[in-house]
Design an enzyme around this catalytic site. Structure first.
Site, PDB file in Angstrom:
ATOM      1  N   GLN A  21       0.929  -1.019  -0.203  1.00 34.93           N
ATOM      2  CA  GLN A  21       0.039  -0.422  -0.143  1.00 34.93           C
ATOM      3  C   GLN A  21       0.540   0.730  -0.126  1.00 34.93           C
ATOM      4  O   GLN A  21       0.884   2.050  -0.704  1.00 34.93           O
ATOM      5  CB  GLN A  21      -1.167   0.070   1.655  1.00 34.93           C
ATOM      6  N   VAL A  22       1.693   1.535   1.010  1.00 39.81           N
ATOM      7  CA  VAL A  22       2.631   2.286   0.945  1.00 39.81           C
ATOM      8  C   VAL A  22       3.192   2.540   0.071  1.00 39.81           C
ATOM      9  O   VAL A  22       3.402   3.809  -0.858  1.00 39.81           O
ATOM     10  CB  VAL A  22       3.346   2.835   2.109  1.00 39.81           C
ATOM     11  N   ALA A  51       6.861  -4.622   4.828  1.00 35.25           N
ATOM     12  CA  ALA A  51       6.630  -5.203   5.719  1.00 35.25           C
ATOM     13  C   ALA A  51       6.259  -6.283   5.838  1.00 35.25           C
ATOM     14  O   ALA A  51       5.627  -7.129   5.281  1.00 35.25           O
ATOM     15  CB  ALA A  51       6.192  -4.142   7.038  1.00 35.25           C
ATOM     16  N   THR A  64       3.025  -7.919   7.411  1.00 33.83           N
ATOM     17  CA  THR A  64       1.948  -7.563   7.790  1.00 33.83           C
ATOM     18  C   THR A  64       0.984  -7.853   8.542  1.00 33.83           C
ATOM     19  O   THR A  64       0.158  -7.519   8.408  1.00 33.83           O
ATOM     20  CB  THR A  64       1.816  -6.005   6.824  1.00 33.83           C
ATOM     21  N   TYR A 116       9.127   2.648   8.454  1.00 37.63           N
ATOM     22  CA  TYR A 116       8.333   2.801   8.887  1.00 37.63           C
ATOM     23  C   TYR A 116       7.577   1.593   9.615  1.00 37.63           C
ATOM     24  O   TYR A 116       8.442   0.559  10.047  1.00 37.63           O
ATOM     25  CB  TYR A 116       7.210   2.169   7.402  1.00 37.63           C
ATOM     26  N   THR A 153       5.165   0.937  13.412  1.00 36.59           N
ATOM     27  CA  THR A 153       3.464   0.875  14.098  1.00 36.59           C
ATOM     28  C   THR A 153       3.786   1.464  15.271  1.00 36.59           C
ATOM     29  O   THR A 153       4.136   1.166  16.318  1.00 36.59           O
ATOM     30  CB  THR A 153       3.051  -0.567  13.368  1.00 36.59           C
ATOM     31  N   ASP A 154       2.035   1.726  15.186  1.00 38.15           N
ATOM     32  CA  ASP A 154       1.625   1.915  16.410  1.00 38.15           C
ATOM     33  C   ASP A 154       0.756   0.773  17.734  1.00 38.15           C
ATOM     34  O   ASP A 154       1.384   0.579  19.144  1.00 38.15           O
ATOM     35  CB  ASP A 154      -0.158   2.331  16.608  1.00 38.15           C
ATOM     36  N   TYR A 194       4.405  -9.305  15.735  1.00 42.27           N
ATOM     37  CA  TYR A 194       4.535  -8.250  15.072  1.00 42.27           C
ATOM     38  C   TYR A 194       5.027  -6.626  15.509  1.00 42.27           C
ATOM     39  O   TYR A 194       6.070  -6.210  15.442  1.00 42.27           O
ATOM     40  CB  TYR A 194       2.826  -8.203  14.073  1.00 42.27           C
ATOM     41  N   TRP A 252      -3.245   2.042  11.084  1.00 40.87           N
ATOM     42  CA  TRP A 252      -4.839   2.193  10.286  1.00 40.87           C
ATOM     43  C   TRP A 252      -4.977   2.263   9.181  1.00 40.87           C
ATOM     44  O   TRP A 252      -5.093   2.904   8.485  1.00 40.87           O
ATOM     45  CB  TRP A 252      -5.695   2.221  11.113  1.00 40.87           C
TER      46      TRP A 252
END
Ligand SMILES: NC(=O)c1ccc[n+]([C@@H]2O[C@H](COP(=O)([O-])OP(=O)(O)OC[C@H]3O[C@@H](n4cnc5c(N)ncnc54)[C@H](OP(=O)(O)O)[C@@H]3O)[C@@H](O)[C@H]2O)c1
Length: 292
Positions: A8-9, A56, A58, A95, A97-98, A121, A146
């Site tokens: 996606q990114v 990543a 994911t 990148y 993540t939360d 993860y 998200w």
């Protein structure tokens, strides 16, 4: 050099960086992050000024039973790239993540808050952050949350599909965060890259999400409302979406209840605005409506 160019990114980075210079974009086939030798070959062939590591592992739930693979891609490979970057006057943009947080805090997380990942993860992503930092070169670690886009698999597209197939939906209402479009991440990253090539910007961790927050349940209702308004036919009405608790929807990986990230540091340091989460949803639904 972009890794994970088909994610996606990665997909949005290719678009956002296209007009800014020579971009070499590698998917898994050209640069497999499970294979250190493969990474080194790609780096030597490319000799990038900036690495954008958008690759990543994911699959958050699958990672619980594939810890070694998640660790190789998310924990070890970023360190390999960051060490090459440190030795070759290259900036590493990575990148994260939360999910490096446990979600117990009752306000948005700032960069200096203690990490405490609750899933394989999350642990593998934290290992990656630490490896990038330890390499000692110029680096930016951008934590986001998200993620969705018109390209790839994500919650927004799953909700649109399920809302057209099912009579009712049950969606978790006690996890909160900021849905963040891959396009916002890529555009913001490109503007940061402009700045670090022309000004000296410090290394560090930055939170990069769309602004505001919502629950998965409210987000699902918003998606269905806006898609219906944009002409998607046959979606269930939002009163057929039932809010449930995390306990009602057990998953292999534990997720943080509070995924909210405070982005003031990024906005201040780079003088960049971040748009409300609803703007990105509107944009992606518009793109999907055009091809619906
Ligand atoms: N998605 C989210 O909700 C979310 C939330 C917070 C942070 N993030 C972070 O944001 C970044 C971008 O995520 P995203 O949403 O763009 O993820 P994504 O859509 O899943 O894309 C990840 C890409 O990495 C590739 N990849 C996986 N294993 C690989 C390997 N061994 N070698 C090379 N490439 C490999 C994938 O290829 P395949 O398609 O072949 O598997 C995919 O193209 C990641 O660092 C992620 O941890 C994502």
């Amino acid at each position: 050099m972009i890794t994970g160019a088909d994610g996606q990114v990665g997909f949005e980075l290719r678009r956002a960086l296209a007009s800014r210079g020579d971009v070499v974009a590698y998917g898994r086939a050209e640069c497999d992050l499970e294979n250190e030798a493969n990474i080194r070959v790609a780096l030597r062939a490319t000799r990038p000024a900036i690495i954008f590591n958008a690759a990543a592992y994911t699959a958050v739930d699958r990672a619980e039973s594939e810890a070694a693979r998640a660790g190789a891609v998310n924990g070890i490979a970023p360190g390999v790239m960051a060490r090459w970057a440190a030795d070759n006057d290259c900036v590493m943009i990575h990148y994260s993540t939360d999910y490096v947080f446990d979600g117990e805090k009752d306000s948005p997380y700032v960069e200096t808050d203690s990490t405490n990942p609750q899933s394989v993860y999350g642990k593998s992503k934290l290992q990656g952050e630490e490896a990038v930092r330890a390499a000692g070169g110029q680096h930016l670690i951008l934590r986001t949350s998200w993620v969705y886009g018109h390209h790839g698999h994500n919650f927004l597209k799953t909700i649109l599909r399920l809302a057209s197939e099912r009579e009712t939906l049950r969606i978790v209402a006690d996890q909160v965060g900021a849905p963040t479009s891959a396009a916002l991440i890529a555009k913001t990253t490109a503007r940061i890259a402009d700045k670090i090539l022309t000004e000296s910007a410090g290394s560090g961790v930055y939170h990069l999400t769309a602004q505001g927050s919502t629950s998965w349940y409210d987000y699902a209702c918003y998606i269905v409302d806006r898609a219906t308004a944009r002409g998607f036919g046959g979606l269930l009405p939002t009163d057929k979406i039932e809010p449930i608790s995390t306990n009602d929807y057990p998953t292999p990986a534990k997720r943080p209840l509070n995924s909210r990230l405070n982005c003031a540091k990024l906005m201040d340091c780079f003088d960049l605005p971040l748009s409300p989460w609803q703007d990105g949803v509107e944009e992606v639904i518009g793109l999907l409506a055009a091809t619906n």
